[in-house]
Design a protein around this motif. Sequence first.
Motif: not given
Length: 163
Positions: A118-129
């Motif tokens: 995982l690139n910890t400087n990036a925004d790794n996440k789940f998002m709801q639509t």
Amino acid sequence: MSSKRGFTLLELLLGMAMLSLVLSGIFVAFRGALLTQQSNFAQERVFNEGRRTLNIVTAELRQATIISLSSDGKQLEYVAYATKGGANKRITIDDTANAIYIDDLSQSTRTMYASGLLNTNADNKFMQTSKAINLTLNLTAQSQGFTRTLPLSATVVSGVILF
């Protein structure tokens, strides 16, 4: 009558110079091929682990009822109906441990994916639509000084989403 029985010093020096040019050319080509191979290993690792992680997470979420999503988008709880009777599970994107975890809360087991990538400087996440979950991951692999980065994203429509 003079008879030559060998090479002169000048001929030997010219022969050695030509041989050293040929050998240095072979060395440069070999080193370039070796560096390319090492770079490709890093790229292959990030692609394979990224594809594996994305396939597992999306397969889990396709057969799930989403219960909750944390406010930072790093933790998603759901009920997986692929398991007999339905199992409460949680997916955690753990930037500190540099991994993604799938916890089976009913059996108290934890499985780790994308370990160390995982690139910890990036925004790794789940998002709801409205009717789907978007997952964004940025994976990075290093091998012999080479770094390869792979941005991944997936949109999963699950059975029922309860936010």
